[in-house]
Design a protein around this motif. Structure first.
Motif, PDB file in Angstrom:
ATOM      1  N   ASP A  30       0.826  -1.202   0.000  1.00 46.82           N
ATOM      2  CA  ASP A  30       0.000   0.000   0.000  1.00 46.82           C
ATOM      3  C   ASP A  30       0.866   1.259   0.000  1.00 46.82           C
ATOM      4  O   ASP A  30       1.792   1.393   0.812  1.00 46.82           O
ATOM      5  N   GLN A  31       0.552   2.187  -0.889  1.00 41.13           N
ATOM      6  CA  GLN A  31       1.236   3.473  -0.920  1.00 41.13           C
ATOM      7  C   GLN A  31       0.653   4.444   0.097  1.00 41.13           C
ATOM      8  O   GLN A  31       1.309   5.428   0.452  1.00 41.13           O
ATOM      9  N   ALA A  81       4.219   7.748  -8.866  1.00 41.20           N
ATOM     10  CA  ALA A  81       3.598   7.168  -7.681  1.00 41.20           C
ATOM     11  C   ALA A  81       3.682   8.122  -6.493  1.00 41.20           C
ATOM     12  O   ALA A  81       2.715   8.285  -5.737  1.00 41.20           O
ATOM     13  N   LEU A  82       4.823   8.776  -6.332  1.00 42.36           N
ATOM     14  CA  LEU A  82       4.989   9.709  -5.216  1.00 42.36           C
ATOM     15  C   LEU A  82       4.137  10.955  -5.394  1.00 42.36           C
ATOM     16  O   LEU A  82       3.715  11.565  -4.406  1.00 42.36           O
ATOM     17  N   ASP A  83       3.875  11.350  -6.631  1.00 38.58           N
ATOM     18  CA  ASP A  83       2.992  12.481  -6.878  1.00 38.58           C
ATOM     19  C   ASP A  83       1.595  12.191  -6.346  1.00 38.58           C
ATOM     20  O   ASP A  83       0.961  13.051  -5.711  1.00 38.58           O
ATOM     21  N   ALA A  84       1.113  10.973  -6.587  1.00 46.14           N
ATOM     22  CA  ALA A  84      -0.207  10.599  -6.073  1.00 46.14           C
ATOM     23  C   ALA A  84      -0.219  10.576  -4.547  1.00 46.14           C
ATOM     24  O   ALA A  84      -1.186  11.003  -3.907  1.00 46.14           O
ATOM     25  N   VAL A  85       0.883  10.088  -3.944  1.00 49.75           N
ATOM     26  CA  VAL A  85       0.962  10.058  -2.483  1.00 49.75           C
ATOM     27  C   VAL A  85       0.989  11.475  -1.921  1.00 49.75           C
ATOM     28  O   VAL A  85       0.314  11.788  -0.937  1.00 49.75           O
ATOM     29  N   PHE A  86       1.757  12.332  -2.561  1.00 47.87           N
ATOM     30  CA  PHE A  86       1.856  13.726  -2.102  1.00 47.87           C
ATOM     31  C   PHE A  86       0.493  14.408  -2.147  1.00 47.87           C
ATOM     32  O   PHE A  86       0.118  15.148  -1.224  1.00 47.87           O
ATOM     33  N   THR A 101       9.278   2.638  -2.643  1.00 45.46           N
ATOM     34  CA  THR A 101       9.421   3.379  -3.895  1.00 45.46           C
ATOM     35  C   THR A 101      10.584   4.359  -3.815  1.00 45.46           C
ATOM     36  O   THR A 101      11.364   4.499  -4.770  1.00 45.46           O
ATOM     37  N   VAL A 102      10.718   5.037  -2.680  1.00 46.80           N
ATOM     38  CA  VAL A 102      11.850   5.953  -2.487  1.00 46.80           C
ATOM     39  C   VAL A 102      13.167   5.188  -2.530  1.00 46.80           C
ATOM     40  O   VAL A 102      14.151   5.620  -3.161  1.00 46.80           O
ATOM     41  N   VAL A 103      13.216   4.030  -1.869  1.00 45.37           N
ATOM     42  CA  VAL A 103      14.439   3.213  -1.887  1.00 45.37           C
ATOM     43  C   VAL A 103      14.772   2.787  -3.312  1.00 45.37           C
ATOM     44  O   VAL A 103      15.948   2.793  -3.721  1.00 45.37           O
TER      45      VAL A 103
END
Length: 552
Positions: free
Chosen positions: A321-322, A378-383, A400-402
Motif C-alpha cells: 500500500d502506498q 507514484a509519489l505524486d499521487a501520495v503527495f 518506492t523511495v528506496v
C-alpha cells in the motif's frame, strides 16, 4: 598527482592575505551562532554551534593546510568555490533581516510564535563572514596564472557527474517539516532572496566542477575540486543534523545527494593516472596482466547489484500500500504505482545481464531512468493524497523511495564504469554517418513530445507532463534528459556501446508509452493522448537507429 615543492616563503604576497581573510570570515561565521542571529525568543532548534563552527572553518582550513605544506596553487584554487558559494549563502541569509519568519534556518533559530523575532548582532557577523570569504576568493583568484600548456589530460566525467548530482540535491528541499513555522522549501518555492541565492548554488555546483576539472595543472585541479567538496559539505550537513535532532523535521534526499557529490569529488583526486601508468609498467615488466579490468568488473558487479535492489524495491512498492487510510475507509486503487512494474522488469533484466556480461552496461545505465520515471508518478499521487490530515504514506511509498535512490546509485556506478572503460579502450573516432545522425535526431525530437505532452486525456483529469510543476514532472524530466543524452552519446560511442545506449533509451520511452494501458482506468472516459503516439514512435525510432548503429 604532481605537487608543487616551492617553499611557503615564496608564496605570492596576495595569497597569504587571502587565506587570512578567509580564516577571519570563518571566525565570524563560527561566532555568529554563539552570539545569536535573532533575539532570545527564538533559540536554535538544537545545539548546533559546535557543528556550525567546524563547518565554518572547513574550507579555509583546507586552504591554510595546503599553503602550509607548500601547495600554493592548490591553496588558491581551493578558495574559489567557497567564495562563490558565499555569495549565494549571503543572499539566503539576508532573508533574516527581511523577514525572519520566512527564513528556514532552524539550526540558527526556530520561531515558536507568529511574532517575528528581531535580528540580533549575530546576523551581522554571519553576513560579514560571507563578505570576507568572497573577498578572500577574489584575491586568491588573482594569484592563479594558467601555464601555456596543459600538464595532463583533463577528466571531466566524474567531476561533471558529481556537479550535476550536487546541483540536483541543492535544488531539492533540504528537509521535510510538519511545523508551520519551519518551512521546508526548495529554491523555487522560497522568497526572492533565498530563491536567487539557492539557484546560484544550484548552477554553481556543476559549473565549478567542470571549471576545476578543466584546470591546466593538477595542482589547480586538485585545489578547485577539494574546495568545491568542502563547500558542498558545509551546505549539506546542517540540514541533515537538523532533521536528526529536531522534532517535526525529517530528512530529505537533497542533502544526501550533495554529500555523495562531495565524496565523489574527493575520491576523484586520487592520483589514478600516475599510479596506473606505474602499475602497468611494472606489470608489463613482470609479465602480468594489467589491473584495470578487475576494477571495471567490480564496478559492473556493484552497478548490477544495485539495479537488482532497485528492481526488488520497485516490485515491493508496487505490491504494498502506498497510503495508510483511517480505519473503515476503503483503500483506493493505486494506478500510479503500476508503472513500477515495467521499470522493475527493465532494470532487473538489464542488471542481471550486467552481472553476466559487461556489454550490457550502457543500456543498463540509461534504463535506470525508468525507475525515477515511475517512482515520481507514484509519489505524486501520495503527495496529493497526504494533504488530507488523516491520510499517511504507506510502506509502499518508502520502498518506492528506496527504489529511486538505488537506481540513482546504480546509474552513478555505471557511469563510473563507463569512464574507466573509456580510459582503457578510448572512444570511437571519426564522424557519425548521416543515417545515424538523422535517426538519433528524429528519436530525440519525438522523445521531447512524448514527455512534454500527456499520454492520457480525459475530462476533469490533470495529466503530468515533464515541464509542469508537480512531483511527477521531475521523473519525466529526468527520463527525457536521459534519453536525449543517450541519443547524443550514441553518435560518438563505439558501435556496440552506441546501440546499447539507444536500446536503453527505447526502454525508457517504452515505459512512458505503457502508462496508458496500465493507468488509463484512473480517469473515466480516458483516451490516448498525443504523448502516447509520440512515445511509441520514439521507441520505434530508437530501435531502428540502434540497428543502424550496429550495422555501421
Amino acid at each position: 598527482m604532481i605537487r608543487t615543492a616551492d617553499p611557503v616563503s615564496s608564496a605570492p604576497t596576495r595569497l597569504r592575505p587571502a587565506v587570512g581573510l578567509g580564516l577571519a570570515g570563518s571566525l565570524l561565521g563560527a561566532a555568529a551562532p554563539l552570539v545569536g542571529v535573532v533575539d532570545a525568543g527564538a533559540p536554535p532548534a538544537f545545539t548546533a554551534w559546535p557543528l556550525l563552527a567546524v563547518l565554518a572553518f572547513a574550507p579555509t582550513a583546507l586552504a591554510a593546510v595546503l599553503l602550509a605544506r607548500g601547495h600554493q596553487v592548490s591553496a588558491a584554487a581551493s578558495l574559489i568555490a567557497p567564495a562563490v558559494f558565499a555569495v549565494g549563502r549571503l543572499l539566503v541569509d539576508l532573508q533574516v533581516l527581511v523577514d525572519p519568519l520566512d527564513t528556514a534556518r532552524p539550526e540558527l533559530f526556530r520561531p515558536a510564535t507568529l511574532d517575528a523575532p528581531t535580528p540580533a548582532a549575530g546576523v551581522w557577523l554571519l553576513l560579514a563572514g560571507h563578505v570576507l570569504l568572497v573577498t578572500a576568493g577574489a584575491l586568491a583568484a588573482t594569484t592563479l596564472a594558467e601555464p601555456d600548456a596543459r600538464a595532463e589530460r583533463a577528466r571531466f566525467v566524474l567531476p561533471a557527474v558529481a556537479g550535476l548530482l550536487a546541483g540536483a540535491g541543492l535544488f531539492a528541499a533540504p528537509f521535510t517539516s510538519t511545523d508551520a513555522l519551519v518551512p521546508a522549501r526548495g529554491p523555487l518555492d522560497s522568497p526572492t532572496l533565498p530563491m536567487l541565492g539557492g539557484l546560484l548554488l544550484v548552477v554553481a555546483a556543476p559549473v565549478l566542477a567542470v571549471i576545476a576539472a578543466s584546470a591546466t595543472t593538477p595542482e589547480a585541479r586538485r585545489g578547485g575540486l577539494l574546495g568545491l567538496a568542502a563547500a558542498l559539505v558545509t551546505v549539506a550537513l546542517p540540514p541533515v543534523a537538523t532533521a536528526l535532532a529536531t522534532d517535526r523535521v525529517g530528512p530529505a534526499a537533497g542533502p544526501f545527494l550533495v554529500l555523495a557529490a562531495a565524496a565523489l569529488l574527493t575520491w576523484s583526486q586520487r592520483d589514478r593516472a600516475t599510479d596506473r601508468a606505474t602499475d602497468r609498467a611494472a606489470d608489463r615488466a613482470a609479465g602480468r596482466a594489467e589491473p584495470g579490468l578487475p576494477g571495471l568488473r567490480r564496478l559492473h558487479t556493484v552497478a548490477g547489484a544495485l539495479g537488482l535492489v532497485a528492481a526488488a524495491a520497485a516490485v515491493v512498492g508496487a505490491l504494498t500500500d502506498q497510503l495508510v487510510l483511517p480505519v473503515g475507509l476503503p483503500a483506493p486503487t493505486d494506478y500510479a504505482a503500476r508503472l513500477l512494474w515495467p521499470a522493475a522488469v527493465a532494470v532487473g533484466v538489464l542488471g542481471a545481464a550486467l552481472l553476466a556480461r559487461g556489454a550490457a552496461r550502457p543500456a543498463f545505465a540509461v534504463a535506470t531512468a525508468t525507475v525515477p520515471l515511475a517512482a515520481a508518478g507514484a509519489l505524486d499521487a501520495v503527495f496529493a493524497a497526504t494533504r488530507v490530515d488523516a491520510v499517511q504514506p504507506g510502506p509502499g511509498t518508502w520502498f518506492t523511495v528506496v527504489a529511486a535512490l538505488a537506481a540513482l546509485a546504480a546509474a552513478v556506478t555505471a557511469a563510473l564504469a563507463g569512464a574507466v572503460e573509456r580510459d582503457e579502450a578510448g572512444t570511437a573516432s571519426g564522424e557519425a554517418p548521416l543515417p545515424l545522425i538523422a535517426g538519433a535526431l528524429i528519436a530525440a525530437l519525438l522523445a521531447v513530445g512524448a514527455f512534454a505532452l500527456p499520454v492520457i486525456e480525459a475530462r476533469d483529469y490533470a495529466p503530468i507532463t515533464a515541464f509542469g510543476l508537480r512531483v511527477g514532472s521531475w521523473g519525466l524530466l529526468v527520463a527525457l534528459v536521459t534519453v536525449l543524452a543517450a541519443a547524443a552519446l550514441a553518435l560518438r560511442a563505439r558501435p556496440g556501446n552506441g546501440a546499447a545506449l539507444l536500446l536503453g533509451a527505447a526502454a525508457v520511452t517504452g515505459t512512458r508509452a505503457l502508462e496508458y494501458p496500465l493507468t488509463a482506468a484512473r480517469a473515466a472516459g480516458a483516451e490516448p493522448g498525443p504523448g502516447l503516439w509520440l512515445a511509441l514512435a520514439a521507441t520505434a525510432a530508437l530501435l531502428v537507429t540502434a540497428a543502424v548503429r550496429t550495422a555501421r
